[in-house]
Design an enzyme around this catalytic site. Sequence first.
Site: not given
Length: 358
Positions: A220-223, A259, A276, A239, A305
């Site tokens: 989400c949102p789909g990048g 999940d 991501d 997502d 991260k």
Amino acid sequence: MNQVLLYCRAGFEKDCAAEIQQKTTDMGVYGFPRVVNNSAYVLFECYQEGDAERVVRDLPLDSLIFARQMIAITASLSELDPDDRISPILAVGERLPKGGDLRVETPDNDEAKALLKFCRKFTVPLRQALRKQGVMLAKDNPKKPVIHVCFTAPGTCLIGYSLTTNNSPHYMGLPRMKFPADAPSRSTLKLEEAFHHFIPKQEWETRLAPGMWAVDLGACPGGWTYQLVKRSMFVHAVDNGAMDEQLMDTGQVFHHAEDGFKFEPTRKNVTWLVCDMIEKPSRVAQLMGEWLIEGWAKEAIFNLKLPMSRRYEQVTENLDTLGAFLDDYKVAYEMRAKHLYHDREEITVHLRRVKRQR
């Protein structure tokens, strides 16, 4: 001089310094890094003459996570006369190998970037002068060293060279990509840059082929899904959040509101796994390893991260743990990691399952 200049993201100089210190020690080159916070570069001072040349030749730039470019420095100039900056550079030209290209650039920090307009304007007359003196070939040659003149401040520059067999092909070490107007988020550029960085262009037809199946965990949102759809792949987007309607309208995206750590593909036809998710890096790395061990995907690109401190040490620990996990299950793999231009407080990792050597 006997220094190696490394470009990095501003604020990550200590991480770049820790990495080059370890890598050079491992190859038997000894020295120390000079670090200025938020300068976007590190100068590694070699103790033994000739070691800077050895580093830029033998230490693969692609093996470094935080460095964007690696340059052997042959001279440092300061207080250049604004009316004649070229003559002092020509005076140290004999220390350079004959170059096939020239880049007059700056580190990627706010103060130095103000010099970019000057650098671009200065490139043409300097190139002409270097060619006339014989420091550069009469025509660009992609097989010859690249001469770098890096202005760190007005009137102050470092002069050196990089090898085309072991450098970034990009000016300042930065790939330039345009944000697609129809992409649902700017994060799409992270995956696009990752494909360019990790997958050789000549292999795109076979490794990023239309009709492949992919899974995007934390989509989400789909990048990231956008990059896969753009390449005519089919995507399981996992997502609990909503996906971009335009992506769903393509008919190539199948949304699973669940999940990402619990999702399992129903068929073993997935080539690509991308992820991501904002989650502990150790947990994400473990999940990526599980997917390869189970044979659920052939290749993965994912972000880890970064912590607030000791980033290089923590990243190394996470990657070593992932490697040991795969080794325990006798999975043959290739793994590379990079702090890409479009990354911020994360690094991008490419993991690929390969055939075990007999």
